[in-house]
Design an enzyme around this catalytic site. Sequence first.
Site, PDB file in Angstrom:
ATOM      1  N   HIS A   1      80.807  34.517  62.535  1.00 48.25           N
ATOM      2  CA  HIS A   1      79.723  35.410  62.120  1.00 48.25           C
ATOM      3  C   HIS A   1      80.240  36.737  61.550  1.00 48.25           C
ATOM      4  CE1 HIS A   1      76.064  37.697  61.874  1.00 48.25           C
ATOM      5  NE2 HIS A   1      76.749  38.686  62.439  1.00 48.25           N
TER       6      HIS A   1
ATOM      7  N   CYS B   1      74.682  31.702  63.181  1.00 53.86           N
ATOM      8  CA  CYS B   1      73.285  32.134  63.141  1.00 53.86           C
ATOM      9  C   CYS B   1      72.320  30.992  62.866  1.00 53.86           C
ATOM     10  CB  CYS B   1      73.109  33.240  62.100  1.00 53.86           C
ATOM     11  SG  CYS B   1      73.866  34.795  62.633  1.00 53.86           S
TER      12      CYS B   1
ATOM     13  N   CYS C   1      71.125  36.375  58.356  1.00 53.64           N
ATOM     14  CA  CYS C   1      72.436  35.776  58.111  1.00 53.64           C
ATOM     15  C   CYS C   1      72.308  34.261  58.109  1.00 53.64           C
ATOM     16  CB  CYS C   1      73.405  36.205  59.213  1.00 53.64           C
ATOM     17  SG  CYS C   1      75.044  35.465  59.073  1.00 53.64           S
TER      18      CYS C   1
ATOM     19  N   CYS D   1      75.092  32.191  58.367  1.00 51.91           N
ATOM     20  CA  CYS D   1      76.376  31.619  58.784  1.00 51.91           C
ATOM     21  C   CYS D   1      76.132  30.504  59.802  1.00 51.91           C
ATOM     22  CB  CYS D   1      77.286  32.686  59.381  1.00 51.91           C
ATOM     23  SG  CYS D   1      76.960  33.078  61.115  1.00 51.91           S
TER      24      CYS D   1
ATOM     25  N   ASP E   1     101.654  40.656  54.604  1.00 50.24           N
ATOM     26  CA  ASP E   1     102.113  41.997  54.946  1.00 50.24           C
ATOM     27  C   ASP E   1     103.581  41.871  55.287  1.00 50.24           C
ATOM     28  OD1 ASP E   1     102.235  44.642  55.548  1.00 50.24           O
ATOM     29  OD2 ASP E   1     101.442  44.423  57.572  1.00 50.24           O
TER      30      ASP E   1
END
Length: 381
Positions: A341, A315, A310, A312, A93
């Site tokens: 997560h 998790c 999930c 990940c 940006d």
Amino acid sequence: MIRFDIIKNSNNVKARAGLLYTDHGVIETPIFMPVGTQGSVKAVNQTFLAEDIKAQIILGNTYHLYLRPGTDILFKAGGLHKFMNWNRPILTDSGGYQVFSLAELRKLRKDGVEFKSHIDGSKHFFSPAKVIEIERFIGSDIMMPLDECTPYPCDYDYAKKSVELTSKWAVLNKEAFEKTQPLYGHQQYLWGIIQGSVYKDLREKSALDLVKLDFDGYSIGGLAVGEPTEKMYEILDFIVDYIPENKPRYLMGVGKPENILEAIERGVDMFDCVMPTRNARNSHIFTWNGIISIRNNRYKDDFRPLDENCDCYACKNYTRAYLRHLFVAKELLAYELASVHNLHFYLSLAKNARKHIIEGDFPEWKNKVIKIISKKISKEE
RNA sequence: GUGGAAUUAGCUCAGUUGGUUAGAGCAUCAGAUUGUGGCUCUGAGGGCCAAGGGUUCAAAUCCCUUAUUCCACC
């Protein structure tokens, strides 16, 4: 010119699935890009980012990286990719948003913007050419030009002047881009940023001005700055048709999961937002069953994972009760696990959207999941 | 044992010469967060002011008794 292949168009809506080619890898769109303002996605290391979250591209911020560590260090390091050990694409940006969000320190001029560093109060000046120069030092694959992001509400006259300024700067951005070369041997691309607040005629003017300059991609800026969500969708519905179909479209700074899905339906390909990471640091967890405020007392003895759907790192290895404990105790691991997560959720969201575009049932899928994921879980089943 | 000081929210403390529904920080609980100025912001609940008795129109505040704690001196 960047290569962007649209591999599937949705039948009824403008959503599409594509492949965006950079020297650091191919990006599958629609895509969510984690924000790594200062050369780090807050609380998440690069290995997790690549292997667990499966981020395909991340953001850096020209304003922040210019102030710290500075372009000399970035150049000596061999560019931001090497400096931060990230070999996939990076988008920067320009600092146009900082011009808006740090408004008290700024002085807008026709040829650029004067501002004071929020770190040490020192004075600096950004022109379109200066920003391109800095982005060359950073070595980002995709560069944003200097623009002015208007606040909301914004009266018509101000928005009009702002669009004129951003269009003028766009010409200078493009000139500087063409006059300079990449420093590290990989290609860099330049996007144009469409402004115009909530005024359709100004949005149209902004888009026409920029399309004339033939950028590699187009960003939609100045949305999700406080206007009603319906207004944002209305502007999106209107403006996307002014962007050439074969160019990637990037909605800057958006947003909530439902905002992203609605924008994908309206033909947007790229997103970034601090929400998954910032909210993670404030115990706000996104799941496929809805939103969890993991600090809430009712999770103190809940030994299930954050999200049972999930896979990940957080998790697979930790429970809600443990996460709540970490947050209450202000342990640093809380920020890491929650960020991993939430980012995993956002990337899965984009991946699933893409899958359903390709399979042809995106609108149905979208309507179904929005109802679930945008709701706060208030009563445990 | 003698003298002094203290006792106010879960914790650490403010509370003006006695004057409306006793405040703060932390903690607890709950919200917020959209191109990130790293642990933010907003709100809520929670006090018979150690106990008892007096003085007064009116007491967290003044007086007495008791309890507990701390300090100093025998």
